[in-house]
Design a protein around this motif. Sequence first.
Motif, short mmCIF file in Angstrom:
data_model
loop_
_atom_site.label_atom_id
_atom_site.label_comp_id
_atom_site.label_asym_id
_atom_site.label_seq_id
_atom_site.Cartn_x
_atom_site.Cartn_y
_atom_site.Cartn_z
N ALA A 32 28.05 -32.82 24.98
CA ALA A 32 27.13 -32.99 23.88
C ALA A 32 25.74 -32.53 24.32
CB ALA A 32 27.08 -34.46 23.46
N ILE A 33 24.97 -32.02 23.37
CA ILE A 33 23.60 -31.62 23.65
C ILE A 33 22.66 -32.54 22.89
CG2 ILE A 33 21.86 -29.82 23.45
CD1 ILE A 33 23.97 -29.18 25.51
N GLY A 34 21.77 -33.16 23.63
CA GLY A 34 20.81 -34.07 23.02
C GLY A 34 19.40 -33.56 23.17
N TRP A 35 18.54 -34.02 22.26
CA TRP A 35 17.11 -33.76 22.37
C TRP A 35 16.41 -35.10 22.58
CZ3 TRP A 35 14.45 -29.22 22.56
CH2 TRP A 35 15.14 -28.06 22.18
N PHE A 36 15.46 -35.08 23.49
CA PHE A 36 14.64 -36.24 23.77
C PHE A 36 13.19 -35.81 23.70
CE2 PHE A 36 17.72 -39.34 25.48
CZ PHE A 36 18.84 -38.54 25.62
N ARG A 37 12.30 -36.78 23.64
CA ARG A 37 10.88 -36.44 23.69
C ARG A 37 10.14 -37.53 24.45
NH1 ARG A 37 8.83 -37.31 17.40
NH2 ARG A 37 8.78 -39.61 17.45
N GLN A 38 9.02 -37.11 25.02
CA GLN A 38 8.16 -38.05 25.73
C GLN A 38 6.72 -37.75 25.39
OE1 GLN A 38 8.72 -38.28 30.01
NE2 GLN A 38 7.89 -40.35 30.03
N ALA A 39 6.09 -38.70 24.74
CA ALA A 39 4.69 -38.58 24.39
C ALA A 39 3.83 -39.07 25.56
CB ALA A 39 4.38 -39.39 23.14
N PRO A 40 2.59 -38.62 25.66
CA PRO A 40 1.72 -39.05 26.75
C PRO A 40 1.60 -40.57 26.79
CG PRO A 40 0.74 -37.21 25.57
CD PRO A 40 1.95 -37.63 24.79
N GLY A 41 1.86 -41.14 27.96
CA GLY A 41 1.72 -42.57 28.14
C GLY A 41 2.85 -43.40 27.59
N LYS A 42 3.90 -42.73 27.10
CA LYS A 42 5.03 -43.46 26.53
C LYS A 42 6.31 -43.10 27.27
CE LYS A 42 3.14 -44.00 21.87
NZ LYS A 42 3.41 -43.85 20.42
N SER A 43 7.32 -43.92 27.08
CA SER A 43 8.60 -43.65 27.71
C SER A 43 9.36 -42.61 26.89
CB SER A 43 9.42 -44.93 27.84
OG SER A 43 9.58 -45.54 26.59
N ARG A 44 10.32 -42.00 27.53
CA ARG A 44 11.12 -40.98 26.86
C ARG A 44 12.00 -41.62 25.80
NH1 ARG A 44 13.90 -37.35 31.12
NH2 ARG A 44 15.18 -39.21 31.45
N GLU A 45 12.16 -40.95 24.66
CA GLU A 45 12.99 -41.50 23.60
C GLU A 45 13.94 -40.42 23.07
OE1 GLU A 45 10.85 -42.81 20.12
OE2 GLU A 45 9.58 -41.03 20.06
N TRP A 46 15.09 -40.87 22.65
CA TRP A 46 16.11 -40.00 22.09
C TRP A 46 15.71 -39.55 20.70
CZ3 TRP A 46 19.62 -41.21 17.98
CH2 TRP A 46 20.67 -40.28 17.83
#
Length: 120
Positions: A32-46
Amino acid sequence: VQLQASGGGLVQPGGSLRLSCAASGINLDYYAIGWFRQAPGKSREWVSCINSDGSTFYANFAKGRFTLSRDDAKTPIYLQMNSLISEDTATYYCAADAGVCSDYDGYDYWGQGTLVTVSS
């Protein structure tokens, strides 16, 4: 295994971007291919995920705004992002995990990330 994310950039609120994830050295019939993101100062989220059979899943904040797609070759995987808001500003990563989609961040392989900035 290589996962190359691209397509990030600066966009105004309400605008759109399409991210791409090019996968190589991996049999996408089994991942499976997932996308995640991480904003400055925040934890990574799906953000979202696509299974080998093409079924897709989205985080609540992505539903109705983000869309995953790909062609029969299964790569690249596209993340179309519409109606972007400032809270979408983050580095976006694609990742591959053996089996089916999940929203935990322990995927097997990760790309390098592409920065999305939503600002006027």
